[in-house]
Each structure stands twice: as structure tokens, then as C-alpha cells.
Enzyme design. Structure first.
Site, PDB file in Angstrom:
ATOM      1  N   LYS A 101      13.470 -19.695 -14.298  1.00 23.38           N
ATOM      2  CA  LYS A 101      14.664 -19.572 -13.449  1.00 23.38           C
ATOM      3  C   LYS A 101      14.556 -20.520 -12.256  1.00 23.38           C
ATOM      4  O   LYS A 101      13.462 -20.830 -11.807  1.00 23.38           O
ATOM      5  CB  LYS A 101      14.785 -18.150 -12.920  1.00 23.38           C
ATOM      6  CG  LYS A 101      15.367 -17.194 -13.929  1.00 23.38           C
ATOM      7  CD  LYS A 101      15.711 -15.858 -13.291  1.00 23.38           C
ATOM      8  CE  LYS A 101      14.474 -15.099 -12.874  1.00 23.38           C
ATOM      9  NZ  LYS A 101      14.749 -13.764 -12.336  1.00 23.38           N
ATOM     10  N   SER A 113      10.823  -9.529  -4.957  1.00 19.35           N
ATOM     11  CA  SER A 113      11.421 -10.701  -4.302  1.00 19.35           C
ATOM     12  C   SER A 113      12.923 -10.737  -4.565  1.00 19.35           C
ATOM     13  O   SER A 113      13.714 -11.139  -3.702  1.00 19.35           O
ATOM     14  CB  SER A 113      10.772 -11.989  -4.825  1.00 19.35           C
ATOM     15  OG  SER A 113       9.399 -12.008  -4.499  1.00 19.35           O
ATOM     16  N   HIS A 168       3.262  -8.464  -1.939  1.00 17.88           N
ATOM     17  CA  HIS A 168       2.275  -9.486  -2.327  1.00 17.88           C
ATOM     18  C   HIS A 168       1.092  -9.495  -1.353  1.00 17.88           C
ATOM     19  O   HIS A 168      -0.063  -9.574  -1.771  1.00 17.88           O
ATOM     20  CB  HIS A 168       2.904 -10.890  -2.309  1.00 17.88           C
ATOM     21  CG  HIS A 168       3.949 -11.144  -3.360  1.00 17.88           C
ATOM     22  ND1 HIS A 168       5.234 -11.488  -3.049  1.00 17.88           N
ATOM     23  CD2 HIS A 168       3.880 -11.126  -4.706  1.00 17.88           C
ATOM     24  CE1 HIS A 168       5.924 -11.680  -4.163  1.00 17.88           C
ATOM     25  NE2 HIS A 168       5.133 -11.465  -5.190  1.00 17.88           N
ATOM     26  N   ARG A 215       3.723  -2.275  -9.895  1.00 20.29           N
ATOM     27  CA  ARG A 215       4.532  -1.411  -9.037  1.00 20.29           C
ATOM     28  C   ARG A 215       4.892  -0.121  -9.743  1.00 20.29           C
ATOM     29  O   ARG A 215       4.823   0.955  -9.186  1.00 20.29           O
ATOM     30  CB  ARG A 215       5.828  -2.127  -8.623  1.00 20.29           C
ATOM     31  CG  ARG A 215       5.597  -3.171  -7.602  1.00 20.29           C
ATOM     32  CD  ARG A 215       6.736  -4.146  -7.566  1.00 20.29           C
ATOM     33  NE  ARG A 215       6.755  -4.942  -8.772  1.00 20.29           N
ATOM     34  CZ  ARG A 215       7.312  -6.124  -8.874  1.00 20.29           C
ATOM     35  NH1 ARG A 215       7.943  -6.636  -7.855  1.00 20.29           N
ATOM     36  NH2 ARG A 215       7.273  -6.799  -9.994  1.00 20.29           N
TER      37      ARG A 215
HETATM   38  P1  ADP Z   1       5.998 -13.338 -11.290  1.00 22.47           P
HETATM   39  O1  ADP Z   1       7.214 -14.168 -11.521  1.00 22.47           O
HETATM   40  O2  ADP Z   1       4.756 -13.901 -11.917  1.00 22.47           O
HETATM   41  O3  ADP Z   1       6.169 -11.867 -11.570  1.00 22.47           O
HETATM   42  P2  ADP Z   1       6.046 -12.590  -8.530  1.00 22.47           P
HETATM   43  O4  ADP Z   1       5.955 -13.476  -7.347  1.00 22.47           O
HETATM   44  O5  ADP Z   1       7.311 -11.816  -8.705  1.00 22.47           O
HETATM   45  O6  ADP Z   1       5.728 -13.506  -9.740  1.00 22.47           O
HETATM   46  O7  ADP Z   1       4.845 -11.560  -8.519  1.00 22.47           O
HETATM   47  C1  ADP Z   1       3.516 -11.993  -8.487  1.00 22.47           C
HETATM   48  C2  ADP Z   1       2.599 -10.798  -8.616  1.00 22.47           C
HETATM   49  O8  ADP Z   1       2.774  -9.928  -7.521  1.00 22.47           O
HETATM   50  C3  ADP Z   1       2.899  -9.957  -9.861  1.00 22.47           C
HETATM   51  O9  ADP Z   1       1.685  -9.430 -10.332  1.00 22.47           O
HETATM   52  C4  ADP Z   1       3.764  -8.862  -9.342  1.00 22.47           C
HETATM   53  O10 ADP Z   1       3.665  -7.709 -10.137  1.00 22.47           O
HETATM   54  C5  ADP Z   1       3.124  -8.649  -7.980  1.00 22.47           C
HETATM   55  N1  ADP Z   1       4.042  -8.041  -7.045  1.00 22.47           N
HETATM   56  C6  ADP Z   1       5.253  -8.465  -6.649  1.00 22.47           C
HETATM   57  N2  ADP Z   1       5.805  -7.615  -5.764  1.00 22.47           N
HETATM   58  C7  ADP Z   1       4.910  -6.614  -5.618  1.00 22.47           C
HETATM   59  C8  ADP Z   1       4.887  -5.397  -4.864  1.00 22.47           C
HETATM   60  N3  ADP Z   1       5.910  -5.022  -4.103  1.00 22.47           N
HETATM   61  N4  ADP Z   1       3.816  -4.627  -4.975  1.00 22.47           N
HETATM   62  C9  ADP Z   1       2.788  -4.969  -5.762  1.00 22.47           C
HETATM   63  N5  ADP Z   1       2.738  -6.076  -6.507  1.00 22.47           N
HETATM   64  C10 ADP Z   1       3.793  -6.890  -6.437  1.00 22.47           C
END
Ligand code: ADP
Length: 174
Positions: free
Chosen positions: A52, A139, A28, A101
Site C-alpha cells: 500500500k 497506525s 510500537h 494486539r
Molecule cells: P506491519 O505492516 O508489518 O504490520 P506495523 O508498523 O503496522 O507494520 O507494525 C509493526 C509491528 O508492530 C507488528 O508486529 C505489529 O503487530 C506491531 N504493532 C503495531 N501496533 C501495535 C500496538 N498498538 N501494540 C503492539 N504491537 C503493535
């Protein structure tokens, strides 16, 4: 355009980086740093209405984001609920930034982007790729490693590592 605490709302273009951030990872942060190369201001928008149950409460997720991005200028942190496009328009954002990703992320992200565009033409979705070293990072995986006592160094910001260690105290080191 409404005022956003912490950043000067009169300067430049504003992007929104929305997500659950349960918890924020270095992936992030990587996307956030890249966003700042394109946009003068970025709001990290932490979602409150989740399907969730998250590991960390909204307040904890906000705190961990705040502590993890404190080194970045032009970045503020807010929570949001309801439709993302409504929120983006409300704060004067011109773009929603999402991280990609792998191909597996693409289908859902494309659906969301096109649906959001259907709802408003005022906010564009921008996809960004993280550094290769974070391209496998989610995450969910972080929480699994933490629960099993595995090493998190280099994968999450220090405040997140500490919070996870505390949460899974029995299984991880002191
Ligand atoms: P959501 O539940 O909306 O997917 P996340 O917190 O999992 O929320 O992710 C928020 C954003 O960050 C999304 O666009 C996700 O693709 C991106 N993201 C999460 N982890 C990574 C990573 N390792 N590399 C690049 N982008 C990421």
C-alpha cells in the site's frame, strides 16, 4: 555480522523489530521498550517495499521513528527491503520481534513466523503483548483520527502528533 551504525555490534544479542511504521505509535514504542528487556540491541527495521502507498514517505517514517525512540539505548533504525529473514541474517539478528494486539493479529503473524522459519532456522520469531492501553492502537486508526481532527495525545509520540497535525492542518488545531 555487519556493522550497524549507532550501536556496538560486539555486545549481546540483536533483535529486529520490523514494520511499516506509518507512523510509529506508542504501541510500537511499548513493544520496543519490552524488546530491550530481552535483547541488548534492537534494530527498528522500516519496510521500504510496501503493497500500500503509505501516508508518510520512507524518509519521514525513518525520521519519526528516530525522534520517537531517541531516549532508548541500544536501539538503531534502518530501512530494509527484500526478504526480512535475509535482512535479519545479514545484520546478525537472532530474533524478529512482532507485537500481538489481539487474536485477530495472530493468524497472519503465525503464517509469517512459520514461513520465515521454513526459510531459516537461524532467526526465531518472538511475540510480545503491549500494555493494555495500546492494545487497540493501530497506525491506521491513528491516521483516521488525525484526518478527522480528533485528539492524539498519549497515543503517539510528540513528533508524530506534530507531523500528523501538519499533514492534516486544515482539520486539526493550530
Ligand atoms: P506491519 O505492516 O508489518 O504490520 P506495523 O508498523 O503496522 O507494520 O507494525 C509493526 C509491528 O508492530 C507488528 O508486529 C505489529 O503487530 C506491531 N504493532 C503495531 N501496533 C501495535 C500496538 N498498538 N501494540 C503492539 N504491537 C503493535
Amino acid at each position: 555480522m555487519s556493522k550497524t551504525p549507532g550501536i556496538d555490534s560486539s555486545i549481546g544479542r540483536l533483535a529486529i523489530l520490523p514494520g511499516t511504521f506509518d507512523p510509529i505509535t506508542n504501541g510500537h514504542v511499548d513493544i520496543l521498550e519490552r524488546s530491550r528487556l530481552l535483547f541488548e540491541r534492537v534494530i527498528v527495521a522500516v519496510a521500504t517495499n510496501l503493497k500500500k502507498t503509505p501516508l508518510f514517505s520512507l524518509d519521514e517514517r525513518l525520521r519519526l521513528v528516530r525522534e520517537s525512540v531517541a531516549h532508548l539505548e541500544g536501539v538503531s533504525i534502518q530501512s530494509f527491503d527484500g526478504l526480512l529473514v535475509d535482512y535479519a541474517r545479514h545484520v546478525g539478528g537472532v530474533a524478529i520481534v512482532r507485537g500481538l494486539r489481539a487474536i485477530s493479529d495472530f493468524e497472519y503473524e503465525l503464517q509469517m513466523a512459520l514461513m520465515n522459519r521454513r526459510m531459516t532456522e537461524q532467526v526465531e520469531t518472538v511475540f510480545m503483548m503491549p500494555s493494555e492501553e495500546y492494545s487497540f492502537l493501530t497506525s491506521t486508526i491513528i491516521k483516521e483520527i488525525a484526518a478527522l481532527g480528533g485528539p492524539l495525545t498519549g497515543l503517539v509520540p510528540m513528533p508524530v502528533e506534530q507531523a500528523l497535525r501538519k499533514r492534516f492542518r486544515n482539520r486539526m488545531g493550530p
